[in-house]
Scaffold this motif. Structure first.
Motif, mmCIF file in Angstrom:
data_model
loop_
_atom_site.group_PDB
_atom_site.id
_atom_site.type_symbol
_atom_site.label_atom_id
_atom_site.label_comp_id
_atom_site.label_asym_id
_atom_site.label_seq_id
_atom_site.Cartn_x
_atom_site.Cartn_y
_atom_site.Cartn_z
ATOM 1 N N TRP A 162 0.826 -1.220 0.000
ATOM 2 C CA TRP A 162 0.000 0.000 0.000
ATOM 3 C C TRP A 162 0.855 1.263 0.000
ATOM 4 O O TRP A 162 0.360 2.343 -0.258
ATOM 5 C CB TRP A 162 -0.944 -0.006 1.205
ATOM 6 N N GLU A 163 2.144 1.119 0.285
ATOM 7 C CA GLU A 163 3.043 2.269 0.283
ATOM 8 C C GLU A 163 3.705 2.504 -1.076
ATOM 9 O O GLU A 163 4.659 3.264 -1.180
ATOM 10 C CB GLU A 163 4.103 2.112 1.367
ATOM 11 N N VAL A 164 3.209 1.876 -2.130
ATOM 12 C CA VAL A 164 3.789 2.092 -3.460
ATOM 13 C C VAL A 164 3.632 3.553 -3.861
ATOM 14 O O VAL A 164 2.544 4.127 -3.771
ATOM 15 C CB VAL A 164 3.139 1.161 -4.510
ATOM 16 N N PRO A 165 4.698 4.209 -4.295
ATOM 17 C CA PRO A 165 4.584 5.618 -4.701
ATOM 18 C C PRO A 165 3.730 5.779 -5.954
ATOM 19 O O PRO A 165 3.817 4.989 -6.898
ATOM 20 C CB PRO A 165 6.033 6.023 -4.975
ATOM 21 N N TRP A 166 2.911 6.837 -5.952
ATOM 22 C CA TRP A 166 2.120 7.196 -7.134
ATOM 23 C C TRP A 166 2.570 8.544 -7.703
ATOM 24 O O TRP A 166 2.057 8.983 -8.737
ATOM 25 C CB TRP A 166 0.620 7.238 -6.799
ATOM 26 N N GLY A 167 3.534 9.166 -7.067
ATOM 27 C CA GLY A 167 4.034 10.445 -7.552
ATOM 28 C C GLY A 167 5.179 10.929 -6.698
ATOM 29 O O GLY A 167 5.570 10.268 -5.716
ATOM 30 N N GLU A 168 5.720 12.069 -7.074
ATOM 31 C CA GLU A 168 6.846 12.624 -6.326
ATOM 32 C C GLU A 168 6.889 14.138 -6.456
ATOM 33 O O GLU A 168 6.372 14.721 -7.418
ATOM 34 C CB GLU A 168 8.166 12.014 -6.808
ATOM 35 N N ALA A 169 7.510 14.751 -5.454
ATOM 36 C CA ALA A 169 7.732 16.199 -5.484
ATOM 37 C C ALA A 169 8.718 16.543 -6.587
ATOM 38 O O ALA A 169 9.683 15.801 -6.838
ATOM 39 C CB ALA A 169 8.264 16.672 -4.136
ATOM 40 N N VAL A 170 8.466 17.664 -7.258
ATOM 41 C CA VAL A 170 9.364 18.132 -8.320
ATOM 42 C C VAL A 170 9.622 19.630 -8.122
ATOM 43 O O VAL A 170 8.782 20.362 -7.609
ATOM 44 C CB VAL A 170 8.784 17.874 -9.724
ATOM 45 N N GLY A 171 10.792 20.067 -8.558
ATOM 46 C CA GLY A 171 11.168 21.470 -8.432
ATOM 47 C C GLY A 171 11.847 21.763 -7.112
ATOM 48 O O GLY A 171 11.489 21.220 -6.067
ATOM 49 N N LYS A 172 12.852 22.648 -7.151
ATOM 50 C CA LYS A 172 13.615 22.959 -5.940
ATOM 51 C C LYS A 172 12.739 23.498 -4.824
ATOM 52 O O LYS A 172 12.929 23.170 -3.650
ATOM 53 C CB LYS A 172 14.720 23.980 -6.273
#
Length: 229
Positions: free
Chosen positions: A167-177
């Motif tokens: 259930w902890e599979v990533p579906w996205g990530e933060a981008v940009g500094k």
């Protein structure tokens, strides 16, 4: 990372279509055969730009996008459990009535396949890259098929998350500094002693919560600002 994440055009090729490198992503994430959405969340700690890769975890990504489009995060969602250099948990609505749609087993999501390698032998690879990268977004769960309306974001690279918890599979990530600067600004002083889930579920982001936890940070809004769709 790119200077900003205000549109998909701002992103570096690595942010738009990530692959494993010596410093980030233990393995290649699933290829982007389905749309990517850029979501910008305004928070009390600063802006967060999130690249939602629907191919990474289609079921989980679809629910998050639904919550964004129905203005769920405009209810003032608390960063309720934030542990320095580890994770921040959030998701319970500032207006408790918004939680109703997601309550009960019948409204929990089936797990998406975990594309991260599981087990203790894959906590860190031969290059020293840890399994769950800083800025990964996933669901907080309590077992198989338990994903609902609570999320985690990694405040630092972590070797244990998603190691046996699909259930902890990533579906996205933060981008940009500026997104990573915001992650560093989120208040972590309450640690595991922030407002309880039971209290937030009942009260939402109430005056009482604000009085008892004056340093707590919140999501104020989230919007889809761009997509490849």
């Amino acid at each position: 990372p790119s200077e900003t994440g205000h549109s998909l055009r701002d992103l570096t090729p690595q942010e738009l279509h990530p692959h494993a490198t010596p410093t980030r992503h233990m393995v290649d994430p699933p290829p982007d055969t389905t749309p990517i959405y850029l979501v910008t969340c305004q928070t009390t700690a600063g802006p967060l730009h999130i690249a939602v890769h629907t191919s990474w975890a289609p079921i989980g990504a679809r629910r998050f996008l639904h919550m964004v489009r129905t203005r769920y995060f405009s209810t003032k969602v608390a960063f309720m459990r934030c542990v320095r250099s580890f994770i921040c948990q959030f998701g319970l609505a500032g207006d408790p009535s918004y939680n109703d749609e997601y309550k009960g087993k019948k409204n929990s999501l089936p797990d998406d396949p975990n594309w991260l390698p599981e087990g203790p032998s894959h906590r860190t690879n031969e290059l020293g890259v840890k399994r769950f990268a800083k800025g990964y977004f996933a669901y907080a769960g309590s077992g198989t098929n338990s994903r609902s309306n609570q999320f985690i974001v990694a405040l630092g690279d972590n070797e244990r998350l998603a190691g046996g918890s699909p259930w902890e599979v990533p579906w996205g990530e933060a981008v940009g500094k500026e997104s990573f600067e915001t992650l560093d600004e989120i208040y972590t002083g309450y640690g595991e002693k922030g407002p309880s889930q039971a209290r937030l579920s009942k009260e939402g982001s109430s005056e009482g919560i604000g009085r008892d936890f004056p340093e707590l940070d919140y999501i104020l809004s989230c919007d889809v600002v761009d997509s490849t769709d």
